[in-house]
Motif scaffolding. Structure first.
Motif, PDB file in Angstrom:
ATOM      1  N   LYS A   2      21.532  -1.296   5.694  1.00 41.25           N
ATOM      2  CA  LYS A   2      21.521  -1.569   6.047  1.00 41.25           C
ATOM      3  C   LYS A   2      19.317  -2.423   5.347  1.00 41.25           C
ATOM      4  CE  LYS A   2      23.335  -1.260   9.905  1.00 41.25           C
ATOM      5  NZ  LYS A   2      23.561  -2.252  11.377  1.00 41.25           N
ATOM      6  N   THR A   3      18.868  -3.247   6.058  1.00 43.70           N
ATOM      7  CA  THR A   3      17.311  -3.833   5.076  1.00 43.70           C
ATOM      8  C   THR A   3      17.400  -4.646   6.149  1.00 43.70           C
ATOM      9  OG1 THR A   3      18.922  -3.835   3.273  1.00 43.70           O
ATOM     10  CG2 THR A   3      16.781  -5.287   2.932  1.00 43.70           C
ATOM     11  N   ALA A   4      15.447  -4.456   5.926  1.00 42.54           N
ATOM     12  CA  ALA A   4      14.634  -4.234   6.690  1.00 42.54           C
ATOM     13  C   ALA A   4      13.453  -4.876   5.786  1.00 42.54           C
ATOM     14  CB  ALA A   4      14.411  -4.232   7.884  1.00 42.54           C
ATOM     15  N   ALA A   5      12.776  -6.767   6.222  1.00 46.05           N
ATOM     16  CA  ALA A   5      12.267  -7.028   5.913  1.00 46.05           C
ATOM     17  C   ALA A   5      10.461  -6.561   6.132  1.00 46.05           C
ATOM     18  CB  ALA A   5      11.772  -8.692   5.119  1.00 46.05           C
ATOM     19  N   LEU A   6       9.683  -6.310   5.298  1.00 45.96           N
ATOM     20  CA  LEU A   6       8.266  -5.522   6.697  1.00 45.96           C
ATOM     21  C   LEU A   6       7.313  -6.326   6.162  1.00 45.96           C
ATOM     22  CD1 LEU A   6       8.258  -2.588   5.398  1.00 45.96           C
ATOM     23  CD2 LEU A   6       9.238  -2.727   7.739  1.00 45.96           C
ATOM     24  N   THR A   7       6.137  -6.526   6.678  1.00 45.48           N
ATOM     25  CA  THR A   7       4.879  -7.526   6.991  1.00 45.48           C
ATOM     26  C   THR A   7       3.670  -6.744   5.367  1.00 45.48           C
ATOM     27  OG1 THR A   7       3.786  -6.316   8.678  1.00 45.48           O
ATOM     28  CG2 THR A   7       4.832  -9.093   9.403  1.00 45.48           C
ATOM     29  N   THR A   8       3.336  -7.736   5.428  1.00 50.06           N
ATOM     30  CA  THR A   8       1.900  -7.450   4.527  1.00 50.06           C
ATOM     31  C   THR A   8       1.600  -6.190   4.907  1.00 50.06           C
ATOM     32  OG1 THR A   8       2.182  -9.498   2.893  1.00 50.06           O
ATOM     33  CG2 THR A   8       0.053  -7.886   3.010  1.00 50.06           C
ATOM     34  N   GLN A   9       0.402  -5.349   4.572  1.00 58.29           N
ATOM     35  CA  GLN A   9      -0.246  -3.866   5.501  1.00 58.29           C
ATOM     36  C   GLN A   9      -1.084  -3.710   5.185  1.00 58.29           C
ATOM     37  OE1 GLN A   9      -1.355  -2.596   7.869  1.00 58.29           O
ATOM     38  NE2 GLN A   9       0.799  -2.775   8.611  1.00 58.29           N
ATOM     39  N   THR A  10      -1.782  -3.134   4.883  1.00 65.57           N
ATOM     40  CA  THR A  10      -2.724  -1.772   3.989  1.00 65.57           C
ATOM     41  C   THR A  10      -2.155  -1.128   4.523  1.00 65.57           C
ATOM     42  OG1 THR A  10      -4.377  -4.167   2.849  1.00 65.57           O
ATOM     43  CG2 THR A  10      -4.927  -2.430   3.048  1.00 65.57           C
ATOM     44  N   LEU A  11      -2.143   0.419   4.167  1.00 64.78           N
ATOM     45  CA  LEU A  11      -2.728   1.363   4.612  1.00 64.78           C
ATOM     46  C   LEU A  11      -3.592   2.169   3.590  1.00 64.78           C
ATOM     47  CD1 LEU A  11       1.149   2.389   4.028  1.00 64.78           C
ATOM     48  CD2 LEU A  11      -0.790   1.479   6.228  1.00 64.78           C
ATOM     49  N   ALA A  12      -3.731   3.340   4.224  1.00 64.00           N
ATOM     50  CA  ALA A  12      -4.572   4.360   3.222  1.00 64.00           C
ATOM     51  C   ALA A  12      -3.763   5.418   1.952  1.00 64.00           C
ATOM     52  CB  ALA A  12      -5.475   5.394   4.184  1.00 64.00           C
ATOM     53  N   ALA A  13      -3.842   5.525   1.475  1.00 67.90           N
ATOM     54  CA  ALA A  13      -3.190   5.878   0.072  1.00 67.90           C
ATOM     55  C   ALA A  13      -2.979   7.431   0.244  1.00 67.90           C
ATOM     56  CB  ALA A  13      -3.676   5.901  -0.958  1.00 67.90           C
ATOM     57  N   GLU A  14      -2.977   7.739   1.053  1.00 69.07           N
ATOM     58  CA  GLU A  14      -2.751   9.105   1.803  1.00 69.07           C
ATOM     59  C   GLU A  14      -1.182   8.681   2.520  1.00 69.07           C
ATOM     60  OE1 GLU A  14      -3.914  12.855   4.671  1.00 69.07           O
ATOM     61  OE2 GLU A  14      -4.831  12.768   2.658  1.00 69.07           O
ATOM     62  N   ASP A  15      -1.380   7.418   4.055  1.00 72.63           N
ATOM     63  CA  ASP A  15      -0.642   7.469   4.702  1.00 72.63           C
ATOM     64  C   ASP A  15       0.821   6.641   4.111  1.00 72.63           C
ATOM     65  OD1 ASP A  15      -2.307   8.378   6.637  1.00 72.63           O
ATOM     66  OD2 ASP A  15      -3.129   6.545   7.418  1.00 72.63           O
ATOM     67  N   TYR A  16      -0.220   5.695   3.035  1.00 76.28           N
ATOM     68  CA  TYR A  16       1.385   6.168   2.036  1.00 76.28           C
ATOM     69  C   TYR A  16       2.590   6.732   1.229  1.00 76.28           C
ATOM     70  CZ  TYR A  16       3.994   3.357  -1.328  1.00 76.28           C
ATOM     71  OH  TYR A  16       4.716   2.853  -2.400  1.00 76.28           O
ATOM     72  N   GLU A  17       1.612   7.746   0.966  1.00 79.94           N
ATOM     73  CA  GLU A  17       2.427   8.302   0.552  1.00 79.94           C
ATOM     74  C   GLU A  17       3.466   9.066   1.852  1.00 79.94           C
ATOM     75  OE1 GLU A  17       3.438   8.948  -2.540  1.00 79.94           O
ATOM     76  OE2 GLU A  17       1.840   7.696  -3.558  1.00 79.94           O
ATOM     77  N   LEU A  23      10.572   9.033   4.901  1.00 82.01           N
ATOM     78  CA  LEU A  23      11.463   7.540   4.807  1.00 82.01           C
ATOM     79  C   LEU A  23      12.257   8.105   3.308  1.00 82.01           C
ATOM     80  CD1 LEU A  23       9.698   3.690   4.558  1.00 82.01           C
ATOM     81  CD2 LEU A  23      11.258   5.175   5.937  1.00 82.01           C
ATOM     82  N   ASP A  24      11.893   9.024   2.182  1.00 76.84           N
ATOM     83  CA  ASP A  24      12.542   9.759   1.492  1.00 76.84           C
ATOM     84  C   ASP A  24      13.999  10.562   2.173  1.00 76.84           C
ATOM     85  OD1 ASP A  24      13.643   9.985  -0.953  1.00 76.84           O
ATOM     86  OD2 ASP A  24      12.087  12.355  -0.689  1.00 76.84           O
ATOM     87  N   VAL A  25      12.856  11.661   3.084  1.00 74.11           N
ATOM     88  CA  VAL A  25      14.178  12.344   3.904  1.00 74.11           C
ATOM     89  C   VAL A  25      15.064  12.280   5.314  1.00 74.11           C
ATOM     90  CG1 VAL A  25      13.578  14.027   5.817  1.00 74.11           C
ATOM     91  CG2 VAL A  25      11.434  14.057   4.068  1.00 74.11           C
ATOM     92  N   LEU A  26      14.983  10.796   5.386  1.00 78.53           N
ATOM     93  CA  LEU A  26      15.707  10.019   6.075  1.00 78.53           C
ATOM     94  C   LEU A  26      17.035   9.791   5.468  1.00 78.53           C
ATOM     95  CD1 LEU A  26      13.369   8.228   9.175  1.00 78.53           C
ATOM     96  CD2 LEU A  26      15.048  10.509   9.271  1.00 78.53           C
ATOM     97  N   GLY A  27      16.477   9.190   4.518  1.00 81.19           N
ATOM     98  CA  GLY A  27      17.674   8.794   3.369  1.00 81.19           C
ATOM     99  C   GLY A  27      16.825   7.326   2.752  1.00 81.19           C
ATOM    100  N   ALA A  28      16.048   7.049   3.541  1.00 75.52           N
ATOM    101  CA  ALA A  28      15.717   5.183   3.458  1.00 75.52           C
ATOM    102  C   ALA A  28      14.926   4.937   1.827  1.00 75.52           C
ATOM    103  CB  ALA A  28      14.929   4.912   4.470  1.00 75.52           C
ATOM    104  N   ARG A  29      14.756   4.506   1.034  1.00 73.42           N
ATOM    105  CA  ARG A  29      13.860   3.706  -0.371  1.00 73.42           C
ATOM    106  C   ARG A  29      13.279   3.113   1.143  1.00 73.42           C
ATOM    107  NH1 ARG A  29      17.463   1.011  -3.600  1.00 73.42           N
ATOM    108  NH2 ARG A  29      18.769   0.382  -2.574  1.00 73.42           N
ATOM    109  N   PHE A  30      11.931   2.632   0.029  1.00 69.57           N
ATOM    110  CA  PHE A  30      10.670   1.574   0.652  1.00 69.57           C
ATOM    111  C   PHE A  30      10.217   0.871  -0.858  1.00 69.57           C
ATOM    112  CE2 PHE A  30       6.802   1.012   0.424  1.00 69.57           C
ATOM    113  CZ  PHE A  30       6.152   0.049   2.412  1.00 69.57           C
ATOM    114  N   LEU A  45      -0.094  -3.921   0.197  1.00 66.29           N
ATOM    115  CA  LEU A  45       1.654  -3.478   0.073  1.00 66.29           C
ATOM    116  C   LEU A  45       2.187  -4.628   0.529  1.00 66.29           C
ATOM    117  CD1 LEU A  45       2.269  -0.150   2.023  1.00 66.29           C
ATOM    118  CD2 LEU A  45       2.262   0.186  -0.516  1.00 66.29           C
ATOM    119  N   GLU A  46       2.712  -5.699  -0.108  1.00 66.23           N
ATOM    120  CA  GLU A  46       2.545  -6.976  -0.110  1.00 66.23           C
ATOM    121  C   GLU A  46       4.999  -6.572  -0.873  1.00 66.23           C
ATOM    122  OE1 GLU A  46       1.108  -9.159  -2.651  1.00 66.23           O
ATOM    123  OE2 GLU A  46      -0.964  -9.512  -0.542  1.00 66.23           O
TER     124      GLU A  46
END
Length: 96
Positions: A2-17, A23-30, A45-46
């Motif tokens: 399964k694949t999904a595209a995500l909109t461009t977003q700006t996150l705090a560096a800590e929130d990104y990590e 997502l890694d725990v759930l077995g997904a790649r970002f 993130l684009e």
């Protein structure tokens, strides 16, 4: 897969990590193009994608039989939405 595209977003560096780890725990790649902002306290993130392939996960046959892949995918999408992303599902992703 399964694949999904995500909109461009700006996150705090800590929130990104935290998002990547969850997502890694759930077995997904970002994947995304990342640009540091605000002295590396934020990341833009684009071209974001989230990919979930239960067949690629390191699990025994017994473990694989107990994983609800559709529920796990729903969790992945929910997590992305909670992080502020709009999700665009890929129409080419086959059902499992």
């Amino acid at each position: 897969m399964k694949t999904a595209a995500l909109t461009t977003q700006t996150l705090a560096a800590e929130d990104y990590e935290l998002l990547k780890a969850a997502l890694d725990v759930l077995g997904a790649r970002f994947t995304a193009k990342m640009e540091s902002r605000d002295g590396a306290r934020a990341v833009k993130l684009e071209d974001c994608r989230v990919i979930f392939d239960p067949d690629a996960q390191m699990m025994s046959g017994e473990q694989r039989d107990t994983v609800d892949a559709d529920a796990r995918w729903d969790q992945v999408l929910r997590l992305c939405r909670q992080s502020g992303f709009e999700v665009k599902l890929s129409s080419s992703a086959p059902a499992w």
